[in-house]
Motif scaffolding. Sequence first.
Motif, PDB file in Angstrom:
ATOM      1  N   VAL A   1      27.872  45.118  40.229  1.00 59.01           N
ATOM      2  CA  VAL A   1      28.991  44.949  39.892  1.00 59.01           C
ATOM      3  C   VAL A   1      30.305  44.840  40.351  1.00 59.01           C
ATOM      4  O   VAL A   1      30.488  44.213  41.306  1.00 59.01           O
TER       5      VAL A   1
ATOM      6  N   SER B   1      29.702  44.307  44.178  1.00 54.45           N
ATOM      7  CA  SER B   1      30.029  42.870  44.101  1.00 54.45           C
ATOM      8  C   SER B   1      31.319  42.574  44.419  1.00 54.45           C
ATOM      9  O   SER B   1      31.610  41.678  45.136  1.00 54.45           O
TER      10      SER B   1
ATOM     11  N   CYS C   1      31.687  36.696  43.634  1.00 57.24           N
ATOM     12  CA  CYS C   1      32.899  37.258  42.019  1.00 57.24           C
ATOM     13  C   CYS C   1      33.387  36.729  42.695  1.00 57.24           C
ATOM     14  O   CYS C   1      34.191  36.367  43.028  1.00 57.24           O
TER      15      CYS C   1
ATOM     16  N   TYR D   1      30.845  37.711  27.801  1.00 57.44           N
ATOM     17  CA  TYR D   1      29.978  37.845  29.135  1.00 57.44           C
ATOM     18  C   TYR D   1      29.120  39.145  28.581  1.00 57.44           C
ATOM     19  O   TYR D   1      29.154  40.143  27.941  1.00 57.44           O
TER      20      TYR D   1
END
Length: 227
Positions: free
Chosen positions: A133, A136, A97, A125
């Motif tokens: 998340v 990442s 990301c 989103y």
Amino acid sequence: VGEYIAFQDSDDEWLPGKLEKQMKVFKDAPTEVGVVYTGYWKLESSRGTYIPPRRIARKEGRIHSELLNGSFVGTPTAVVKKEYLEKAGLFDERLPCLQEWDLFIGVSKFCEFRYVPEALVNAYYGHDNISSVKSSAVAAVQLILKKHYREFAKHREALARQYYTIGTLLCQSGEVSQGREYLLKALRLGNLNMQCIGAFLASLLGSRVYNLVVRIKHRADSRADPR
């Protein structure tokens, strides 16, 4: 193929006049301007956040040092001269990301930016798995720091901010001991604001208390003006 590149994702919406206004800025700007970007609404459920926020003091010109502090140029908001994209190396596929942050850190080494101060994009989103998340994001920030470490080392405040970011994400994910190490690195670099100090102190009380403090802070932040 062309001199300018614009980006459009399937879940983003350009608003009327976006490209026209950006190309007018390019037309009137000196040749060293390589990026023209706009504001946008980050839309999550029923909440909208305007980006870039008011706290970003410098949004135009040579904004490399500002971008080291964090991402505020959205890929779907930007029109970029192709030559600067090629110099920066395009998107890094290793990143899970934050690819746009890495890209514009690279581009900002070579050119000036111009900002159209209105929301001309709606970016939608969804709700991803929170733990994945955060994992990442930690991996991405660590890789970006490694790639651009010489730049971050020249800007201790920006480096401290990213150590703080990694530390808080690790603490929220239950890796409190490792997160505390990053928070301590941030403090040693001079990040002595109350957020960092508070996060470090909360980390001493364990993951459950830390996340309770985070929830309380998020509720307080949600009442503030998103801009």
